[in-house]
Structures are given as C-alpha cells and as structure tokens.
Design a protein around this motif. Sequence first.
Motif, short mmCIF file in Angstrom:
data_model
loop_
_atom_site.label_atom_id
_atom_site.label_comp_id
_atom_site.label_asym_id
_atom_site.label_seq_id
_atom_site.Cartn_x
_atom_site.Cartn_y
_atom_site.Cartn_z
N THR A 1 0.84 -1.20 0.00
CA THR A 1 0.00 0.00 0.00
C THR A 1 0.87 1.25 0.00
O THR A 1 1.86 1.33 0.73
CB THR A 1 -0.93 0.02 1.23
N ILE A 2 0.47 2.21 -0.83
CA ILE A 2 1.16 3.50 -0.89
C ILE A 2 0.20 4.58 -0.43
O ILE A 2 -0.98 4.59 -0.83
CB ILE A 2 1.63 3.81 -2.32
N HIS A 3 0.70 5.47 0.43
CA HIS A 3 -0.05 6.66 0.86
C HIS A 3 0.65 7.89 0.30
O HIS A 3 1.88 8.01 0.41
CB HIS A 3 -0.08 6.76 2.39
N ILE A 4 -0.13 8.79 -0.27
CA ILE A 4 0.38 10.06 -0.78
C ILE A 4 -0.42 11.16 -0.10
O ILE A 4 -1.65 11.11 -0.09
CB ILE A 4 0.22 10.18 -2.31
N TRP A 5 0.27 12.15 0.46
CA TRP A 5 -0.37 13.31 1.06
C TRP A 5 0.01 14.54 0.27
O TRP A 5 1.19 14.74 -0.03
CB TRP A 5 0.07 13.49 2.51
N THR A 6 -0.97 15.37 -0.05
CA THR A 6 -0.70 16.60 -0.80
C THR A 6 -1.73 17.66 -0.45
O THR A 6 -2.86 17.34 -0.07
CB THR A 6 -0.68 16.35 -2.32
N GLU A 7 -1.33 18.90 -0.59
CA GLU A 7 -2.24 20.03 -0.40
C GLU A 7 -2.88 20.44 -1.72
O GLU A 7 -3.77 21.28 -1.75
CB GLU A 7 -1.48 21.23 0.19
N GLU A 8 -2.40 19.90 -2.81
CA GLU A 8 -2.84 20.28 -4.15
C GLU A 8 -4.15 19.59 -4.53
O GLU A 8 -4.41 18.46 -4.11
CB GLU A 8 -1.78 19.92 -5.18
N SER A 9 -4.95 20.25 -5.36
CA SER A 9 -6.15 19.62 -5.88
C SER A 9 -5.87 18.89 -7.19
O SER A 9 -6.62 18.01 -7.60
CB SER A 9 -7.26 20.65 -6.10
N GLU A 10 -4.79 19.23 -7.83
CA GLU A 10 -4.38 18.59 -9.08
C GLU A 10 -3.58 17.34 -8.72
O GLU A 10 -2.44 17.44 -8.26
CB GLU A 10 -3.54 19.54 -9.92
N VAL A 11 -4.17 16.18 -8.90
CA VAL A 11 -3.52 14.93 -8.50
C VAL A 11 -3.43 13.93 -9.66
O VAL A 11 -3.10 12.76 -9.45
CB VAL A 11 -4.24 14.28 -7.29
N GLN A 12 -3.72 14.39 -10.86
CA GLN A 12 -3.76 13.50 -12.02
C GLN A 12 -2.45 12.73 -12.22
O GLN A 12 -2.46 11.56 -12.56
CB GLN A 12 -4.11 14.31 -13.27
N GLY A 13 -1.32 13.40 -12.01
CA GLY A 13 -0.03 12.73 -12.19
C GLY A 13 0.18 11.58 -11.21
O GLY A 13 0.75 10.54 -11.56
N PHE A 14 -0.29 11.75 -9.98
CA PHE A 14 -0.22 10.66 -9.00
C PHE A 14 -1.15 9.52 -9.40
O PHE A 14 -0.77 8.36 -9.38
CB PHE A 14 -0.60 11.16 -7.60
N LEU A 15 -2.38 9.88 -9.77
CA LEU A 15 -3.36 8.86 -10.15
C LEU A 15 -2.89 8.05 -11.35
O LEU A 15 -3.04 6.82 -11.37
CB LEU A 15 -4.71 9.51 -10.47
N LYS A 16 -2.33 8.72 -12.34
CA LYS A 16 -1.90 8.01 -13.54
C LYS A 16 -0.82 6.97 -13.23
O LYS A 16 -0.85 5.87 -13.78
CB LYS A 16 -1.40 9.00 -14.60
N VAL A 17 0.11 7.30 -12.35
CA VAL A 17 1.16 6.34 -12.00
C VAL A 17 0.55 5.16 -11.24
O VAL A 17 0.83 4.00 -11.54
CB VAL A 17 2.29 7.01 -11.18
N LEU A 18 -0.28 5.46 -10.25
CA LEU A 18 -0.90 4.38 -9.47
C LEU A 18 -1.73 3.45 -10.35
O LEU A 18 -1.60 2.23 -10.27
CB LEU A 18 -1.76 4.98 -8.35
N LEU A 19 -2.57 4.04 -11.19
CA LEU A 19 -3.44 3.23 -12.04
C LEU A 19 -2.65 2.48 -13.12
O LEU A 19 -2.97 1.33 -13.43
CB LEU A 19 -4.52 4.10 -12.67
N HIS A 20 -1.64 3.13 -13.67
CA HIS A 20 -0.81 2.49 -14.70
C HIS A 20 -0.17 1.21 -14.16
O HIS A 20 -0.01 0.23 -14.90
CB HIS A 20 0.28 3.48 -15.15
N LEU A 21 0.17 1.22 -12.88
CA LEU A 21 0.84 0.06 -12.28
C LEU A 21 -0.13 -0.89 -11.59
O LEU A 21 0.29 -1.81 -10.89
CB LEU A 21 1.93 0.54 -11.33
N GLY A 22 -1.44 -0.67 -11.77
CA GLY A 22 -2.42 -1.64 -11.31
C GLY A 22 -2.98 -1.45 -9.92
O GLY A 22 -3.55 -2.40 -9.36
#
Length: 137
Positions: A93-114
């Motif tokens: 499990t990976i946890h990512i914390w951010t103050e940003e509303s733009e999270v597409q780059g994080f989502l794309k990596v997570l989803l790309h890797l399943g």
Amino acid sequence: MKIWHSYGSEHSMDLVLIGKFETVSGAEAAIERMEALKALAEAEWSDDDWRLPEKRMPDALVDELMKLKLYELGRSDVDIYAFDHSVERDGSTIHIWTEESEVQGFLKVLLHLGARVEVFSRHDWNDDGTPRKAAGD
C-alpha cells in the motif's frame, strides 16, 4: 479605494491518495517511478513554459517518460511532483499526502501500475477511513 475581485486556489485540499497493489513489488515500482518523476519535475520545471508550443514537452522530458514507460503522462502531470507532497509505502500500500487539488499525475502512476485507488480529504475523513466529527457533533 480599490477592491480586488479574483479567484484563488490557495485553499488547502489536504488530500490523501491510497494505492493498494496486489504485490509489494507493484508498490515498490510505483515508489521508484514517483521518485524519478520528482527528480525529473525539479530538473525540468516548466515555469508555465508549457503555454508555448515549443516548450510543452522538451525532448529530455519525453525521453525520461519513455524510459519510465509512463506514456500517458503530460507536462502538468510531471510538474505536480515538484510541489510539496509525501509518499510512503507500507507493504503493498502507498499513501500520498498533498495540499494540491491537481492529482492527475499521482493517479496516472498508481493506475498504470495496477493499483486500486482511494482519494479523500482529511478535512472530512481520518487516515483510517473513519469520518471526522464536526465540532458540534
């Protein structure tokens, strides 16, 4: 007196993204890619140059994304890794914390890797998935 009317996105989202992988190696691969993207974002920071056609995707950025096999990422997806965020792995499990509303780059990596992904704001939810109680509740 002058009154300034504007829109700002300074509000802290306090987002948590949780990516759950089938294997520890999947989570480790995501961490490796995110670390590489952070270094790439800091080295190739766009400083809004993406608005100019010749600056949108410099060759160095394209080459690195190809090496990482992250074909679906764009300039703004990479830039998000230059902003303040935290990434931790606990087993698969990976946890990512951010103050940003733009999270597409994080989502794309997570989803790309399943990963199976959950996203929530800590304004309303605790890290363990329970709802936060309002002051009067």
